[in-house]
Design a protein around this motif. Structure first.
Motif, PDB file in Angstrom:
ATOM      1  N   ILE A  69     -55.921  17.446 -29.150  1.00 11.77           N
ATOM      2  CA  ILE A  69     -56.630  17.673 -30.766  1.00 11.77           C
ATOM      3  C   ILE A  69     -57.661  19.004 -30.549  1.00 11.77           C
ATOM      4  O   ILE A  69     -58.251  19.103 -29.115  1.00 11.77           O
ATOM      5  CB  ILE A  69     -57.580  16.198 -30.607  1.00 11.77           C
ATOM      6  CG1 ILE A  69     -56.630  15.289 -30.836  1.00 11.77           C
ATOM      7  CG2 ILE A  69     -58.580  16.396 -31.945  1.00 11.77           C
ATOM      8  CD1 ILE A  69     -57.438  13.653 -30.957  1.00 11.77           C
ATOM      9  N   CYS A 124     -50.936  13.924 -27.000  1.00 15.32           N
ATOM     10  CA  CYS A 124     -51.779  14.117 -28.080  1.00 15.32           C
ATOM     11  C   CYS A 124     -52.820  15.282 -27.585  1.00 15.32           C
ATOM     12  O   CYS A 124     -53.611  14.920 -26.843  1.00 15.32           O
ATOM     13  CB  CYS A 124     -52.367  13.005 -28.535  1.00 15.32           C
ATOM     14  SG  CYS A 124     -53.659  13.451 -29.823  1.00 15.32           S
ATOM     15  N   TRP A 157     -54.785  11.183 -21.740  1.00 12.66           N
ATOM     16  CA  TRP A 157     -55.871  11.836 -22.552  1.00 12.66           C
ATOM     17  C   TRP A 157     -55.521  11.376 -24.186  1.00 12.66           C
ATOM     18  O   TRP A 157     -54.443  11.216 -24.432  1.00 12.66           O
ATOM     19  CB  TRP A 157     -55.473  13.244 -22.746  1.00 12.66           C
ATOM     20  CG  TRP A 157     -56.530  14.127 -21.844  1.00 12.66           C
ATOM     21  CD1 TRP A 157     -56.272  14.252 -20.224  1.00 12.66           C
ATOM     22  CD2 TRP A 157     -57.588  14.666 -22.212  1.00 12.66           C
ATOM     23  NE1 TRP A 157     -57.443  14.910 -20.159  1.00 12.66           N
ATOM     24  CE2 TRP A 157     -58.070  15.369 -20.983  1.00 12.66           C
ATOM     25  CE3 TRP A 157     -58.417  14.857 -23.276  1.00 12.66           C
ATOM     26  CZ2 TRP A 157     -59.559  16.127 -21.236  1.00 12.66           C
ATOM     27  CZ3 TRP A 157     -59.510  15.699 -23.604  1.00 12.66           C
ATOM     28  CH2 TRP A 157     -60.141  16.029 -22.394  1.00 12.66           C
ATOM     29  N   SER A 201     -51.669  15.771 -21.209  1.00  8.90           N
ATOM     30  CA  SER A 201     -50.164  16.466 -21.832  1.00  8.90           C
ATOM     31  C   SER A 201     -49.816  17.597 -20.911  1.00  8.90           C
ATOM     32  O   SER A 201     -48.647  17.855 -20.935  1.00  8.90           O
ATOM     33  CB  SER A 201     -50.572  17.003 -23.170  1.00  8.90           C
ATOM     34  OG  SER A 201     -50.741  16.102 -24.033  1.00  8.90           O
ATOM     35  N   PHE A 202     -50.644  18.370 -20.128  1.00 10.85           N
ATOM     36  CA  PHE A 202     -50.308  19.311 -19.436  1.00 10.85           C
ATOM     37  C   PHE A 202     -49.036  18.900 -18.228  1.00 10.85           C
ATOM     38  O   PHE A 202     -48.165  19.524 -18.118  1.00 10.85           O
ATOM     39  CB  PHE A 202     -51.325  20.122 -18.736  1.00 10.85           C
ATOM     40  CG  PHE A 202     -50.610  21.450 -18.184  1.00 10.85           C
ATOM     41  CD1 PHE A 202     -50.367  22.663 -19.106  1.00 10.85           C
ATOM     42  CD2 PHE A 202     -50.651  21.819 -17.086  1.00 10.85           C
ATOM     43  CE1 PHE A 202     -49.763  23.733 -18.438  1.00 10.85           C
ATOM     44  CE2 PHE A 202     -50.176  23.052 -16.093  1.00 10.85           C
ATOM     45  CZ  PHE A 202     -49.710  24.020 -17.094  1.00 10.85           C
ATOM     46  N   GLU A 203     -49.511  17.724 -17.890  1.00  9.84           N
ATOM     47  CA  GLU A 203     -48.826  17.232 -16.838  1.00  9.84           C
ATOM     48  C   GLU A 203     -47.482  16.578 -17.372  1.00  9.84           C
ATOM     49  O   GLU A 203     -46.690  16.052 -16.464  1.00  9.84           O
ATOM     50  CB  GLU A 203     -49.563  15.876 -15.950  1.00  9.84           C
ATOM     51  CG  GLU A 203     -50.636  16.401 -15.164  1.00  9.84           C
ATOM     52  CD  GLU A 203     -51.938  17.214 -16.111  1.00  9.84           C
ATOM     53  OE1 GLU A 203     -52.152  16.610 -16.990  1.00  9.84           O
ATOM     54  OE2 GLU A 203     -52.144  18.261 -15.564  1.00  9.84           O
TER      55      GLU A 203
HETATM   56  C1  DLZ Z   1     -58.513  19.577 -20.340  1.00  9.48           C
HETATM   57  C2  DLZ Z   1     -57.709  19.033 -21.733  1.00  9.48           C
HETATM   58  C3  DLZ Z   1     -58.522  19.110 -22.786  1.00  9.48           C
HETATM   59  C4  DLZ Z   1     -59.566  19.858 -23.146  1.00  9.48           C
HETATM   60  N1  DLZ Z   1     -57.977  18.356 -23.955  1.00  9.48           N
HETATM   61  C5  DLZ Z   1     -56.669  17.687 -23.894  1.00  9.48           C
HETATM   62  C6  DLZ Z   1     -56.440  17.125 -24.977  1.00  9.48           C
HETATM   63  O1  DLZ Z   1     -56.647  17.133 -26.198  1.00  9.48           O
HETATM   64  N2  DLZ Z   1     -54.921  16.322 -24.823  1.00  9.48           N
HETATM   65  C7  DLZ Z   1     -54.550  16.278 -23.518  1.00  9.48           C
HETATM   66  O2  DLZ Z   1     -53.380  15.517 -23.468  1.00  9.48           O
HETATM   67  N3  DLZ Z   1     -55.049  16.947 -22.494  1.00  9.48           N
HETATM   68  C8  DLZ Z   1     -55.989  17.636 -22.584  1.00  9.48           C
HETATM   69  N4  DLZ Z   1     -56.836  18.120 -21.535  1.00  9.48           N
HETATM   70  C9  DLZ Z   1     -56.186  17.650 -20.201  1.00  9.48           C
HETATM   71  C10 DLZ Z   1     -55.087  18.865 -19.681  1.00  9.48           C
HETATM   72  O3  DLZ Z   1     -53.595  18.050 -20.467  1.00  9.48           O
HETATM   73  C11 DLZ Z   1     -54.570  18.761 -18.252  1.00  9.48           C
HETATM   74  O4  DLZ Z   1     -54.500  17.189 -17.753  1.00  9.48           O
HETATM   75  C12 DLZ Z   1     -55.865  19.320 -17.366  1.00  9.48           C
HETATM   76  O5  DLZ Z   1     -55.910  20.551 -18.008  1.00  9.48           O
HETATM   77  C13 DLZ Z   1     -55.417  19.194 -15.867  1.00  9.48           C
HETATM   78  O6  DLZ Z   1     -54.194  19.972 -15.703  1.00  9.48           O
END
Ligand code: DLZ
Length: 161
Positions: A91, A89, A31, A65-67
């Motif tokens: 945003i 990152c 992302w 990032s969540f992963e």
């Molecule tokens: C869904 C999402 C959103 C809206 N924004 C970001 C972001 O700004 N940066 C980032 O690294 N990841 C974003 N994600 C994805 C989540 O981190 C994650 O991959 C999804 O929710 C699936 O688990």
């Protein structure tokens, strides 16, 4: 009075422990890849400059990032690395999603530092807009990837052996 902003690439090279023979994993998210690739490359370059061999650096990508939490957790459990750098990152958008991701990633990576035996370095940029992220990924405020690399070398030197 305006607060002076710290340049993330500003470090004293004479005070950075050598990375020779160290093994460091970098897990980075796809992302906002314009930003995360620049952070990743900054970290790799700073590790190389400070003595880590090319073979001592391994790169792992995750979707968002969540992963980073799961990715870093697997790398900690592998027990193959002296340090792990997690790069992402987030945003701010129009919804509270930003807050949930930031809080989740911060809590997840923090808990790895409490439960695991490998330092996990926090390379998550959380900004209000793209411009602020660009400023911190090689722009006027330096590169947070550089800061993460230097931090990893300090943590290894301080706590290994
Ligand atoms: C869904 C999402 C959103 C809206 N924004 C970001 C972001 O700004 N940066 C980032 O690294 N990841 C974003 N994600 C994805 C989540 O981190 C994650 O991959 C999804 O929710 C699936 O688990």
């Amino acid at each position: 009075m305006a607060t002076e902003l710290h340049n993330l690439s500003d470090y004293d090279p004479t005070k950075v422990p050598s990375g020779q023979g160290r093994r460091i994993a970098i897990v980075y998210s796809e992302w906002n890849s314009e930003i995360t690739y620049a952070l990743r490359d900054g970290a790799v370059n700073t590790l190389l400059v400070n003595g880590v061999e090319k073979e001592g650096i391994e790169l792992f990508s995750v979707p968002g990032s969540f992963e980073l939490i799961y990715g870093a957790s697997r790398l900690v459990k592998s027990d193959k690395y002296d340090a792990i750098i997690a790069i992402g990152c987030v945003i701010r958008g129009d919804t509270p999603h930003f807050d949930y991701i930031c809080e989740g990633v911060t809590a997840g990576l923090s808990s790895l530092n409490v439960t695991g035996d490998t330092p996990v370095i926090f390379g998550l940029i959380t900004t209000n807009n793209l411009e602020q992220a660009q400023e911190r990924s090689g722009g006027r405020l330096g590169n947070k990837g550089d800061e993460c690399a230097v931090t990893a070398l300090h943590m290894i030197a301080q706590f290994s052996e």
